[in-house]
Enzyme design. Structure first.
Site, PDB file in Angstrom:
ATOM      1  N   CYS A   1      19.136   1.764  20.496  1.00 58.16           N
ATOM      2  CA  CYS A   1      19.441   3.198  20.636  1.00 58.16           C
ATOM      3  C   CYS A   1      20.824   3.589  20.097  1.00 58.16           C
ATOM      4  O   CYS A   1      20.937   4.638  19.457  1.00 58.16           O
ATOM      5  CB  CYS A   1      19.291   3.637  22.078  1.00 58.16           C
ATOM      6  SG  CYS A   1      17.612   3.430  22.674  1.00 58.16           S
TER       7      CYS A   1
ATOM      8  N   CYS B   1      20.563   4.747  16.694  1.00 57.73           N
ATOM      9  CA  CYS B   1      19.484   5.685  16.393  1.00 57.73           C
ATOM     10  C   CYS B   1      20.021   7.074  16.022  1.00 57.73           C
ATOM     11  O   CYS B   1      20.855   7.625  16.743  1.00 57.73           O
ATOM     12  CB  CYS B   1      18.563   5.780  17.607  1.00 57.73           C
ATOM     13  SG  CYS B   1      17.267   7.004  17.376  1.00 57.73           S
TER      14      CYS B   1
ATOM     15  N   GLU C   1      -5.147   0.357   6.457  1.00 57.65           N
ATOM     16  CA  GLU C   1      -5.154   0.911   7.814  1.00 57.65           C
ATOM     17  C   GLU C   1      -6.122   0.163   8.722  1.00 57.65           C
ATOM     18  O   GLU C   1      -5.827  -0.087   9.882  1.00 57.65           O
ATOM     19  CB  GLU C   1      -5.502   2.404   7.797  1.00 57.65           C
ATOM     20  CG  GLU C   1      -4.411   3.283   7.202  1.00 57.65           C
ATOM     21  CD  GLU C   1      -3.078   3.164   7.933  1.00 57.65           C
ATOM     22  OE1 GLU C   1      -3.072   2.845   9.136  1.00 57.65           O
ATOM     23  OE2 GLU C   1      -2.038   3.364   7.279  1.00 57.65           O
TER      24      GLU C   1
ATOM     25  N   TYR D   1      -6.727   8.751  14.074  1.00 54.23           N
ATOM     26  CA  TYR D   1      -5.510   8.175  13.492  1.00 54.23           C
ATOM     27  C   TYR D   1      -5.726   7.790  12.013  1.00 54.23           C
ATOM     28  O   TYR D   1      -4.972   8.198  11.134  1.00 54.23           O
ATOM     29  CB  TYR D   1      -5.052   6.948  14.316  1.00 54.23           C
ATOM     30  CG  TYR D   1      -4.136   6.091  13.510  1.00 54.23           C
ATOM     31  CD1 TYR D   1      -2.823   6.481  13.299  1.00 54.23           C
ATOM     32  CD2 TYR D   1      -4.597   4.938  12.871  1.00 54.23           C
ATOM     33  CE1 TYR D   1      -1.981   5.743  12.490  1.00 54.23           C
ATOM     34  CE2 TYR D   1      -3.782   4.197  12.063  1.00 54.23           C
ATOM     35  CZ  TYR D   1      -2.474   4.598  11.882  1.00 54.23           C
ATOM     36  OH  TYR D   1      -1.659   3.881  11.063  1.00 54.23           O
TER      37      TYR D   1
ATOM     38  N   TRP E   1       0.827  -1.219   0.000  1.00 50.82           N
ATOM     39  CA  TRP E   1       0.000   0.000   0.000  1.00 50.82           C
ATOM     40  C   TRP E   1       0.856   1.262   0.000  1.00 50.82           C
ATOM     41  O   TRP E   1       0.344   2.357  -0.070  1.00 50.82           O
ATOM     42  CB  TRP E   1      -0.943  -0.002   1.202  1.00 50.82           C
ATOM     43  CG  TRP E   1      -0.239  -0.274   2.490  1.00 50.82           C
ATOM     44  CD1 TRP E   1       0.421   0.637   3.278  1.00 50.82           C
ATOM     45  CD2 TRP E   1      -0.108  -1.533   3.141  1.00 50.82           C
ATOM     46  NE1 TRP E   1       0.949   0.002   4.382  1.00 50.82           N
ATOM     47  CE2 TRP E   1       0.632  -1.333   4.323  1.00 50.82           C
ATOM     48  CE3 TRP E   1      -0.543  -2.839   2.843  1.00 50.82           C
ATOM     49  CZ2 TRP E   1       0.950  -2.370   5.202  1.00 50.82           C
ATOM     50  CZ3 TRP E   1      -0.225  -3.849   3.720  1.00 50.82           C
ATOM     51  CH2 TRP E   1       0.512  -3.624   4.870  1.00 50.82           C
TER      52      TRP E   1
ATOM     53  N   THR F   1      -2.985  -5.118  14.653  1.00 43.55           N
ATOM     54  CA  THR F   1      -2.453  -6.282  13.938  1.00 43.55           C
ATOM     55  C   THR F   1      -1.041  -5.965  13.445  1.00 43.55           C
ATOM     56  O   THR F   1      -0.789  -4.870  12.969  1.00 43.55           O
ATOM     57  CB  THR F   1      -3.352  -6.582  12.717  1.00 43.55           C
ATOM     58  OG1 THR F   1      -4.670  -6.832  13.187  1.00 43.55           O
ATOM     59  CG2 THR F   1      -2.874  -7.773  11.928  1.00 43.55           C
TER      60      THR F   1
ATOM     61  N   CYS G   1      12.532   2.310  17.182  1.00 39.80           N
ATOM     62  CA  CYS G   1      12.194   2.682  18.561  1.00 39.80           C
ATOM     63  C   CYS G   1      11.095   1.731  19.054  1.00 39.80           C
ATOM     64  O   CYS G   1       9.979   2.138  19.370  1.00 39.80           O
ATOM     65  CB  CYS G   1      11.749   4.144  18.601  1.00 39.80           C
ATOM     66  SG  CYS G   1      11.699   4.801  20.270  1.00 39.80           S
TER      67      CYS G   1
ATOM     68  N   ASP H   1      -0.407   6.999  16.526  1.00 36.54           N
ATOM     69  CA  ASP H   1      -0.767   5.629  16.914  1.00 36.54           C
ATOM     70  C   ASP H   1       0.189   5.205  18.036  1.00 36.54           C
ATOM     71  O   ASP H   1       0.964   6.027  18.539  1.00 36.54           O
ATOM     72  CB  ASP H   1      -0.691   4.685  15.703  1.00 36.54           C
ATOM     73  CG  ASP H   1       0.736   4.457  15.216  1.00 36.54           C
ATOM     74  OD1 ASP H   1       1.649   5.220  15.622  1.00 36.54           O
ATOM     75  OD2 ASP H   1       0.957   3.515  14.442  1.00 36.54           O
TER      76      ASP H   1
HETATM   77  S1  SF4 Z   1      17.474   6.853  21.106  1.00 34.56           S
HETATM   78 FE1  SF4 Z   1      16.129   6.550  19.391  1.00 34.56          FE
HETATM   79  S2  SF4 Z   1      15.500   4.401  19.559  1.00 34.56           S
HETATM   80 FE2  SF4 Z   1      16.354   5.017  21.535  1.00 34.56          FE
HETATM   81  S3  SF4 Z   1      14.589   5.694  22.724  1.00 34.56           S
HETATM   82 FE3  SF4 Z   1      15.456   7.506  21.760  1.00 34.56          FE
HETATM   83  S4  SF4 Z   1      14.294   7.725  19.860  1.00 34.56           S
HETATM   84 FE4  SF4 Z   1      13.951   5.654  20.592  1.00 34.56          FE
END
Ligand code: SF4
Length: 351
Positions: free
Chosen positions: A203, A206, A41, A124, A28, A47, A196, A142
Site C-alpha cells: 500500500c 500505491c 482468458e 467476465y 496475448w 490459473t 493490490c 474477476d
Molecule cells: S492502498 Fe492500493 S494496494 Fe492498498 S488496499 Fe488500497 S488500492 Fe489496494
C-alpha cells in the site's frame, strides 16, 4: 462533471497510469484477435499467469486458428490441457470452437451479448473479449477487480454472493472510460494481480493510497469479505494397475463425475477389493499414498498392482471389453490425457 464522476475518473486515470508505468509483456497483450484473447482468458481462469503461459503457447502454436481447434480430436485437446485441471474448460473450449466453425461460419461473435451465448463464456470473459478485441465499453469483474473495488470503495458485501456480482458490475461499468476500455480492463486486472494482491499488498507504494478506504481505515486485511460456503468432500479411491506384458488396463472416465474424458485405472471407492474378476491372485498394494486436492473434493488414492500372465492375454482383452476398459501398450500411455494424480503415480513408476 459531478464530484462523483470526477472521482471515478481520477480512479481510472491512476490505474491506467500505474499500468503504463509497470508494463508486463504477455503474448496475448496487444493482439486484437478474439480467438487468441478467448484462448488466453479460458486458460487463465482459475490459473496463475506463470502456470498458464506454457499452455497458451502450446495451444496457440498447435491450433493457430479457431478452425484448427475445431477440427482437432477431443482426446488431443484434453492431452494438451493435461496438468491444468478444471477439464470442463478444455471440453467447453473445444465444443465452442466447433460451434464457431460449423454454426457461425468461423466468424467469432463480436459483441458482449453474442459472446455470452458461447459455452463456457460468462460475463467476465465476454467483457474481456469484447473490450480487448472490439473496444466495447464493458467492464471486467474477476477476483482481482472484486478485491480492488472492495478495498478502494470500502464495500463489505460478501463477494461469493449473487448480489455482489450485480453490485460490483454496476460500479465497474461506471468506472470504465469510453476511450480505450480494453486498456482500462487490462490495467485494473493487472493492478489487482500485482499490486493490490490478496495478502500484504504494498500500500505505501500505491498511487491510490490517499483515497483508498481500506488503507485509510486500516481495513486492508478485512476486505473483500468472502464467506466460504463450499463443502469439500473427502473421497478414498483405490486404483488397480493391471498389466499383462507391455499392456496396461485403462479406463476412460465418463460424465457425471470428475475428470470426464480423461484416463485413469479401474478403481473402487472405500475399501480396496481383495480380488478382481480377472484373476485369483490378490492385487499387491503399493505402500505410497497419494493426495490430490480439487476445488470441491479431496482425494486420497492408493494403488495396487496385478500382473496377468501373458497366456491370459486373450481372456484379459475379453474382460476389458465387457467391463468397458482399454488395453493400452506402454509406449502409447504418454498420448492418453490423464489427471495429474495419475501422472504423478506414473512418474514415480518411472513411466
Ligand atoms: S492502498 Fe492500493 S494496494 Fe492498498 S488496499 Fe488500497 S488500492 Fe489496494
Amino acid at each position: 462533471m459531478s464530484r462523483k464522476s470526477s472521482e471515478n475518473q481520477a480512479f481510472s486515470l491512476k490505474i491506467i497510469s500505474w499500468y503504463k508505468a509497470n508494463p508486463r509483456e504477455l503474448p496475448w497483450r496487444g493482439t486484437t484477435d478474439p480467438y487468441k484473447i478467448w484462448l488466453s482468458e479460458i486458460i487463465l481462469q482459475q490459473t496463475r499467469v506463470a502456470q498458464g503461459l506454457p499452455y497458451y503457447y502450446a495451444f496457440s502454436e498447435t491450433y493457430p486458428t479457431v478452425k484448427d481447434l475445431a477440427l482437432a480430436p477431443e482426446s488431443e485437446v484434453l492431452r494438451l490441457w493435461q496438468g491444468l485441471g478444471y477439464y470442463s474448460r478444455a471440453r467447453n473450449l473445444h465444443s465452442c470452437a466447433k460451434f464457431i466453425w460449423y454454426e457461425l461460419g468461423g466468424i467469432f461473435p463480436n459483441t458482449y451479448s453474442e459472446l455470452l451465448k458461447l459455452k463456457g463464456v460468462g460475463s467476465y470473459t465476454a467483457a474481456a473479449i469484447s473490450s480487448f478485441a472490439f473496444g466495447e465499453v464493458k467492464a471486467v469483474v474477476d477476483g482481482n477487480v472484486f478485491r480492488v473495488l472492495a478495498r478502494y470503495f470500502g464495500i463489505d458485501t460478501d463477494i461469493a454472493s449473487g448480489k455482489a456480482k450485480i453490485e460490483f458490475e454496476t460500479l465497474a461499468n461506471k468506472l470504465i472510460p469510453n476511450e480505450n476500455p480494453g486498456e482500462y480492463n487490462q490495467a485494473i486486472m493487472d493492478f489487482g494481480a500485482r499490486l493490490c494482491v490478496p495478502k500484504n499488498p504494498d500500500c505505501p507504494k500505491c498511487p491510490l493510497k490517499e483515497t483508498c478506504f481500506a488503507y485509510q481505515k486500516n481495513l486492508v486485511k478485512d476486505l473483500p469479505v468472502k464467506i466460504n460456503k463450499t463443502k469439500v468432500k473427502e473421497r478414498n479411491l483405490h486404483y488397480y494397475v493391471i498389466r499383462c506384458g507391455e499392456n496396461w488396463v485403462w479406463k476412460k472416465r465418463k460424465s457425471g463425475d470428475i475428470w470426464e474424458g480423461l484416463h485413469d485405472f479401474p478403481h473402487s471407492e472405500g475399501e480396496p477389493a481383495p480380488y478382481l474378476g480377472i484373476s485369483e491372485e490378490k492385487p499387491r498394494l503399493i505402500p505410497k499414498k497419494y493426495r490430490h486436492i480439487l476445488s470441491h473434493q479431496r482425494l486420497n488414492a492408493s494403488f495396487s498392482e496385478l500382473e496377468i500372465p501373458l497366456e491370459k492375454h486373450q481372456e484379459l482383452s475379453k474382460w476389458c471389453e465387457n467391463e468397458g476398459y482399454l488395453l493400452v501398450a506402454e509406449n502409447e500411455i504418454e498420448y492418453l490425457a490423464k489427471p495429474k494424480l495419475i501422472v504423478n503415480f506414473l512418474t514415480d513408476q518411472g513411466i
